[in-house]
Design an enzyme around this catalytic site. Structure first.
Site, PDB file in Angstrom:
ATOM      1  N   GLU A  31       0.716  -0.851   0.135  1.00 54.11           N
ATOM      2  CA  GLU A  31      -0.087   0.228  -0.014  1.00 54.11           C
ATOM      3  C   GLU A  31       0.570   1.220  -0.115  1.00 54.11           C
ATOM      4  O   GLU A  31       0.914   1.919   0.691  1.00 54.11           O
ATOM      5  CB  GLU A  31      -0.306  -0.309   1.060  1.00 54.11           C
ATOM      6  CG  GLU A  31      -2.039  -0.960   1.266  1.00 54.11           C
ATOM      7  CD  GLU A  31      -3.209  -1.297   2.054  1.00 54.11           C
ATOM      8  OE1 GLU A  31      -3.630  -0.129   2.927  1.00 54.11           O
ATOM      9  OE2 GLU A  31      -3.212  -2.137   2.204  1.00 54.11           O
ATOM     10  N   GLU A  73     -12.508  -9.604   9.382  1.00 50.36           N
ATOM     11  CA  GLU A  73     -11.143  -9.509   9.370  1.00 50.36           C
ATOM     12  C   GLU A  73     -10.161  -9.709   9.976  1.00 50.36           C
ATOM     13  O   GLU A  73     -10.096 -10.510  11.485  1.00 50.36           O
ATOM     14  CB  GLU A  73     -11.051  -7.662  10.220  1.00 50.36           C
ATOM     15  CG  GLU A  73     -10.209  -6.785  10.605  1.00 50.36           C
ATOM     16  CD  GLU A  73      -8.608  -7.179   9.475  1.00 50.36           C
ATOM     17  OE1 GLU A  73      -8.858  -6.034   9.099  1.00 50.36           O
ATOM     18  OE2 GLU A  73      -7.470  -7.361   9.736  1.00 50.36           O
ATOM     19  N   GLU A 109      -7.072  -6.466  -2.897  1.00 52.92           N
ATOM     20  CA  GLU A 109      -6.451  -5.158  -2.545  1.00 52.92           C
ATOM     21  C   GLU A 109      -4.867  -5.261  -2.786  1.00 52.92           C
ATOM     22  O   GLU A 109      -4.187  -6.300  -3.892  1.00 52.92           O
ATOM     23  CB  GLU A 109      -6.467  -5.108  -1.376  1.00 52.92           C
ATOM     24  CG  GLU A 109      -6.215  -3.463  -0.534  1.00 52.92           C
ATOM     25  CD  GLU A 109      -6.560  -2.839   0.523  1.00 52.92           C
ATOM     26  OE1 GLU A 109      -5.794  -4.295   1.466  1.00 52.92           O
ATOM     27  OE2 GLU A 109      -7.034  -2.168   1.325  1.00 52.92           O
ATOM     28  N   GLU A 129      -9.717   3.441   0.436  1.00 48.19           N
ATOM     29  CA  GLU A 129      -9.645   4.218   2.015  1.00 48.19           C
ATOM     30  C   GLU A 129      -8.758   4.345   2.168  1.00 48.19           C
ATOM     31  O   GLU A 129      -8.580   5.973   3.476  1.00 48.19           O
ATOM     32  CB  GLU A 129      -9.317   2.796   2.611  1.00 48.19           C
ATOM     33  CG  GLU A 129      -7.839   2.028   2.556  1.00 48.19           C
ATOM     34  CD  GLU A 129      -7.713   0.722   2.754  1.00 48.19           C
ATOM     35  OE1 GLU A 129      -8.928   0.322   2.916  1.00 48.19           O
ATOM     36  OE2 GLU A 129      -7.032   0.663   3.755  1.00 48.19           O
TER      37      GLU A 129
HETATM   38  C1  NOJ Z   1      -7.992  -2.611   5.768  1.00 45.18           C
HETATM   39  C2  NOJ Z   1      -8.800  -2.856   4.619  1.00 45.18           C
HETATM   40  O1  NOJ Z   1      -8.015  -2.572   2.891  1.00 45.18           O
HETATM   41  C3  NOJ Z   1     -10.032  -2.259   4.613  1.00 45.18           C
HETATM   42  O2  NOJ Z   1     -10.925  -2.196   3.395  1.00 45.18           O
HETATM   43  C4  NOJ Z   1     -10.789  -2.364   5.654  1.00 45.18           C
HETATM   44  O3  NOJ Z   1     -12.272  -2.095   5.842  1.00 45.18           O
HETATM   45  C5  NOJ Z   1     -10.329  -2.824   6.867  1.00 45.18           C
HETATM   46  N1  NOJ Z   1      -8.516  -3.106   7.081  1.00 45.18           N
HETATM   47  C6  NOJ Z   1     -10.325  -3.284   8.078  1.00 45.18           C
HETATM   48  O4  NOJ Z   1     -11.281  -4.452   7.477  1.00 45.18           O
HETATM   49 CA    CA Z   2      -5.806  -2.298   2.592  1.00 46.22          CA
END
Ligand code: NOJ
Ligand code: CA
Length: 673
Positions: A178, A380, A467, A473
């Site tokens: 990222e 997550e 990703e 984000e």
């Molecule tokens: C990082 C992820 O890229 C995102 O999409 C997610 O909302 C958060 N982690 C929480 O899981």
């Molecule tokens: Ca992420």
């Protein structure tokens, strides 16, 4: 069943086009089918080397191959050539989804068998392939007496790229991709993640990457000598690189090559180097658009954990289902639906079975089903692998029972056991296990904080998107992604496979978001999106993802005229073409879904004008072009929201003039009249 039989028959016919013959020992060179590319193998005083030419000019100078092993001599020199075999193949294969559903796999392969002349006499096989869109090679450690279980401590593969090309790269990092891309000369790009993209003095574009990373360590590239990259594998916690046993094959080392940047994007090399689909039934695997209870948390207007600002309440989920059902959006991801978010970061934080106290999972799942909306589960893990692996299968089973057909996973946080890395063999094995168990429960996957894409989607088509990129984000809680970012991704990270970037912000300055509470240390109170609104639409087409998210809050889409494009956009693509592009500057992509074509064109910070021929449209048919474009006075910085919508009658003979604002874009749907 019918489709399966058909594919089998086609495969049988095509396999007959594969021809193989042994050649003289010194004939250790192959060309691509169009003869523009050549890769050859040579032994220099017993050291294995390869060399790549494009249009007869050297592109990769003789570069060494080999390995350092643990507790035994290196496997890198004192070799003699035993056999060299050439094989040729020309086949077509179908995939259930992809940028192109039909793919041609046309190559020549050279198989080199080597044996050490020393007492150990260990064997090493190297496969080299030449396609029209690049070359690749991989190692095989055959079954043998003096190499059983072993540990690779260093892969010595080199890429001695000619000259000092312009390079688009991100820093190597064993845990994240990222990052923002930099553009420098190769010599300044000292340690990079792959895919890494380069342009030589002769305008040849190349991308170094890997394919079929299945049980090995992710590769980074480090300049140990100036101008020569050497493979640097992500280590295990104790510094081992790869734990393995013969017989075994490594991932392919890939070099995509094209005379244009657009040509790189059109390459199928990575997919072609992966094993065919292992799933008999793929009817349950369906591309789709999705929305989420997601952006609010990133903006800081909602929380993942229960409380007065909790996003994942039963009521909010049902409102999102109503919105999705009313606007032709199939999927809905709900983050924060489960227990444990208060403890994110701690060991054993998450419970992927138990809903949060204000979330009625059964009720929401039933309501989604009734309304034809698919819930995308969210797991997550916070990087806690032992905890996740303990009840992952039970959680997947629960998803299936509830009618959930897709799961978004996440690995935000350092890996447990501590010392392991996101990109090491430990995690490559984990990610693979997740794909296989998900397939058992007919679950599609969207993986965040993943291992980079290397074409595994061909073998496991439930591995839809991931990703592994600095996505949307970051615009919510950091200095954000510059306008050049999304016109760099297709030529870099995007070459590995689909990208869950999550486009679609309409409220570009977050003026209507509501009260935002800062939650991320990266947030320096200058958050915004660095594009025009029309470019957000264009990114639906440009940034390919079979699960394509419309990421803004439903309240910003409701009643918005430009939302019509998102409603009409079909994520199930049949074929794709890249009409133009330069890395980090601009790109125009068209994709066909059924009878409709969609076009996305976008620019970096520069204003741009160009013409595109619509000769991809069916001949002799009129189409209505529904055009969503930057207004004349649009500018990403000063006037990002200004757009216009117009319609035009066009056909395959039309040449269309495209104007893009600074940081702008244009999205078009072509519908048959
Ligand atoms: C990082 C992820 O890229 C995102 O999409 C997610 O909302 C958060 N982690 C929480 O899981
Ligand atoms: Ca992420």
């Amino acid at each position: 069943m019918k489709t399966y039989l058909r594919i089998q028959t086609v495969l049988l016919i095509l396999l007959s086009l594969v021809a193989c013959h042994s050649v003289q020992k010194d004939d250790t060179s192959i060309t691509s089918p169009d003869e523009k590319l050549a890769i050859n193998f040579q032994l220099e005083e017993g050291v294995p080397m390869y060399h790549v030419l494009f249009n007869e000019d050297t592109l990769i100078k003789p570069s060494r191959l080999g390995f350092e092993l643990k507790d035994q001599p290196a496997l890198k020199d004192h070799f003699e050539l035993i056999t060299a075999e050439i094989l040729q193949a020309d086949q077509r294969w179908e995939q259930p989804w992809g940028e192109n559903k039909t793919i041609r796999d046309n190559y020549k392969q050279l198989k080199i068998q080597l044996k050490e002349t020393t007492e150990l006499g260990r064997l090493l096989t190297i496969y080299l392939r030449a396609y029209n869109d690049g070359v690749a090679f991989r190692y095989e450690f055959p079954e043998q007496k003096n190499l059983k279980e072993f540990i690779i401590m260093d892969e010595l593969t080199e890429f001695d790229v000619v000259g000092n090309p312009e390079t688009w790269w991100i820093w190597a990092d064993y845990n994240t991709y990222e990052k923002l891309y930099q553009k420098t000369s190769m010599n300044e790009a000292s340690w990079v993640a792959t895919p890494v993209t380069m342009k030589t003095d002769n305008n040849v574009h190349i991308s170094l990457h890997e394919a079929a990373l299945t049980d090995y360590a992710g590769m980074t590239l480090k300049q140990k000598k100036d101008g020569i990259y050497e493979a640097e594998l992500t280590p295990w916690a104790n510094d081992d690189k790869v734990r393995t046993s013969a017989p075994v094959k490594t991932p392919w080392r890939t070099i995509q090559i094209s005379s244009s940047a657009a040509g790189l994007v059109a390459s199928d090399l990575i997919l072609n180097l992966n094993e065919p689909n292992k799933l008999d039934d793929t009817a349950w695997i369906q591309p789709m658009k999705y929305i989420g209870i997601w952006w609010g948390m990133h903006l800081g207007t909602e929380t993942w954990y229960p409380g007065s600002r909790h996003g994942a309440t039963t009521e909010n989920a049902m409102a999102h289902i109503d919105f999705a059902a009313a606007h032709d959006i199939r999927g809905l991801v709900i983050e924060g639906w489960n227990d444990g978010w208060e403890n994110w970061g701690a060991k054993d934080a998450f419970d992927h079975m138990t809903p949060a106290r204000d979330f009625d999972l059964k009720k929401v799942a039933a309501y989604a089903k009734e309304n034809g909306v698919m819930i995308i589960g969210h797991h997550e893990t916070g990087g806690d692998i032992p905890a996740y692996e303990k009840y992952m299968e039970a959680a997947f089973k629960q998803c299936q029972e509830l009618g959930i057909q897709a799961v978004k996973t996440g690995y935000a946080g350092g890996i447990y056991p501590r010392g392991e890395h996101h990109h090491g063999q430990f995690m490559v094995r984990h990610y693979r296990k997740v794909i296989e168990i998900a397939a058992k429960y007919q679950l599609m996957l969207d993986v965040h904080e993943p291992i980079k894409p290397t074409g595994i989607r061909r073998t496991w088509p439930n591995m839809m998107t991931r990703e592994g990129v600095r996505g949307m984000e970051w615009n919510a809680w950091s200095d954000g992604n510059p306008a050049s970012h999304t016109v760099t991704i297709p030529f870099t990270r995007g070459l590995g496979g689909p990208t869950d970037y999550t486009p679609g912000t309409f409220d570009l300055l977050y003026k209507n978001a509501g009260e935002r509470v800062k939650w991320n240390a990266e947030d320096i109170s200058q958050t915004r999106t660095h594009t025009t609104l029309a470019k957000q639409l264009a990114n639906f087409v440009i940034l390919y993802s079979p699960l394509q998210m419309a990421s803004d809050l439903p309240k910003h889409y409701k009643g918005h005229p430009a939302f019509q494009f998102i409603k009409d956009f079909n994520a199930d693509c049949d074929e794709s073409r890249v009409l133009n592009g330069e890395v980090g500057e601009y790109i125009t992509v068209v994709r066909r879904s059924g009878d409709d074509w969609f076009m996305g064109a976008a620019s970096n910070e520069e204003i741009r004008a160009f013409e595109v021929k619509l000769d991809f449209l069916d001949a002799n048919i009129s189409y209505t072009a529904q055009i969503y474009k930057d207004a004349d006075d649009a500018h990403w910085k000063t006037n990002p929201q200004a757009y216009t919508i117009e319609t035009k009658e066009v056909n395959a003979d039309t040449t269309l003039s495209i104007q893009l604002a600074a940081g702008g874009g244009q999205a078009i749907r072509f519908v048959k009249k």
